[in-house]
Scaffold this active site. Structure first.
Site, short mmCIF file in Angstrom:
data_model
loop_
_atom_site.label_atom_id
_atom_site.label_comp_id
_atom_site.label_asym_id
_atom_site.label_seq_id
_atom_site.Cartn_x
_atom_site.Cartn_y
_atom_site.Cartn_z
CG MET A 170 81.11 49.53 -42.12
SD MET A 170 82.55 49.89 -41.12
CE MET A 170 81.80 50.14 -39.53
N GLY A 171 82.37 53.12 -44.18
CA GLY A 171 83.33 53.16 -45.27
C GLY A 171 82.77 52.59 -46.55
CB CYS A 172 84.43 50.75 -49.26
SG CYS A 172 85.60 52.06 -49.65
CB SER A 173 81.21 47.66 -46.05
OG SER A 173 82.21 46.86 -46.63
#
Length: 376
Positions: free
Chosen positions: A157-160
């Site tokens: 989930m990308g940067c999360s």
């Protein structure tokens, strides 16, 4: 439902430290070569000359002074300008991925702090922005190396990725499907970087963080943090992107095609995403009956010094300090999903029982993850 704690964290720092000075030197040498090669086209107005960079530009734009890479020679070799195979890479196509080896080193530290071994774990999640290998699952390979039971899977989930991975682990433990989870965000981002792009070649570094999650009543850790509440949010955006994937196996393209590598619309991201982050954190704290003053520290995604300063100043209504909202991106650069947990790992040991803090991730997709934690 049981209280779930983060009972251990670990950090793996790659072997090659690459300073802004070294990166600028190689980038500017590339600019000279490029402009000389295309001099006639540039003079005729058919092409634009590339502009050189400076250390001052990078530090003002990002706050980054250094980054760690699994292989730092390739990106600073003017005749290559992209990573070579890491020093840790296996020669065979199906050898253990570098990303798994990064994850393993971070996992060892987290397990040690939690007072556990790999055999105690029955859920392994590798949650990262990018995957070095899709099949078979990297988490399943790590599960086997650790001797863990239960099951394992990869997610992103990308940067999360770290906060979403921990939230997924919490749900799995509370469902009874697992007892003790190991979540690793191993960010091997350097292969996706475009090192000949002035505005983005300096942004990312490689790193891995690991978190052990378990029920509070079962933990043996002396440094556990209870996750009191959490809130997740996503909204689709292509303003942070990298297009590589299965299509790259069948499309005619060059390995250096910019579309396959990291790209972002930085100003748009700043303008669109930061208000969402501030609203989500403020709304979440209101929902759980808390105020900013209740929290000793905010461990934020390490994106860019200007984004971090803006967000924390809005949240705190004052200029943030290193104690209140620690910055690690000056040393590690942006490490995508790992950043907030690198800050947590390095700046948590002074907490006393009852002290509270906020972990907040934000970035690509768009995605935001917020967790309120308390030292047990």
């Amino acid at each position: 439902m049981s209280n779930i704690v983060i009972s251990g964290t670990g950090l793996y720092t790659p072997p090659d430290a690459v300073s802004n000075e070294k990166l600028v030197q190689s980038y500017n040498a590339h600019v000279d070569q490029y402009n000389a090669l295309h001099a006639d086209e540039i003079e005729a107005g058919n092409m634009e000359a590339k502009q050189p960079s400076t250390v001052e530009f990078i530090e003002k734009a990002s706050g980054i002074k250094n980054r760690y890479l699994m292989e730092g020679e390739g990106p600073t070799d003017v005749n290559r300008m992209r990573p070579g195979l890491s020093k840790l890479a296996d020669e065979t196509a199906m050898g253990t991925p570098v990303q798994v080896k990064m994850a393993l080193e971070a996992a060892k530290d987290a397990l040690n702090e939690a007072g556990l071994t790999g055999e105690d774990i029955d859920l392994v999640i590798i949650s990262s922005s990018l995957w070095e290998r899709f099949v078979p699952s990297m988490a399943c390979e790590l599960q086997q190396i650790l001797g863990a039971g239960g099951f394992a899977f990869d997610m992103a989930m990308g940067c999360s990725s770290a906060t979403f991975g921990m939230s997924t682990a919490m749900d799995t433990i509370n469902s009874g499907m697992a007892n003790k989870a190991l979540v690793i965000t191993a960010e091997y981002i350097s292969p996706a970087m475009n090192y000949v792009e002035r505005d983005s070649h300096f942004i990312f570094g490689d790193a891995a963080v690991a978190m052990v999650l378990e029920r509070e009543e079962e933990t043996k850790s002396q440094n556990a943090f209870r996750i009191n509440s959490r809130k997740l949010f996503t909204q689709y955006s292509t303003n942070i992107r990298a297009a590589f994937g299965a299509r790259t196996l069948v499309e005619d393209h060059k390995i250096t095609d910019a579309d396959q590598r990291f790209q972002q619309e930085g100003r748009v991201v700043f303008r669109e995403l930061l208000p969402m982050v501030i609203n989500l954190v403020q709304g979440h704290l209101a929902e759980v009956g808390k105020q900013v003053s209740d929290f000793k520290r905010f461990w934020l995604h390490q994106a860019n010094i200007n984004m971090n300063m803006f967000a924390t100043k809005k949240l705190l209504n004052e200029d943030p300090t290193q104690d209140k909202a620690p910055i690690v991106l000056d040393e590690y650069a942006n490490t995508a999903g790992a950043g907030c947990m690198i800050a947590f790992h390095k700046y948590k040991n002074d907490f006393q029982s009852g002290d509270e803090g906020v972990i907040c991730s934000f970035g690509a997709s768009y995605s935001i993850g917020c967790m309120c934690v308390e030292k047990v």
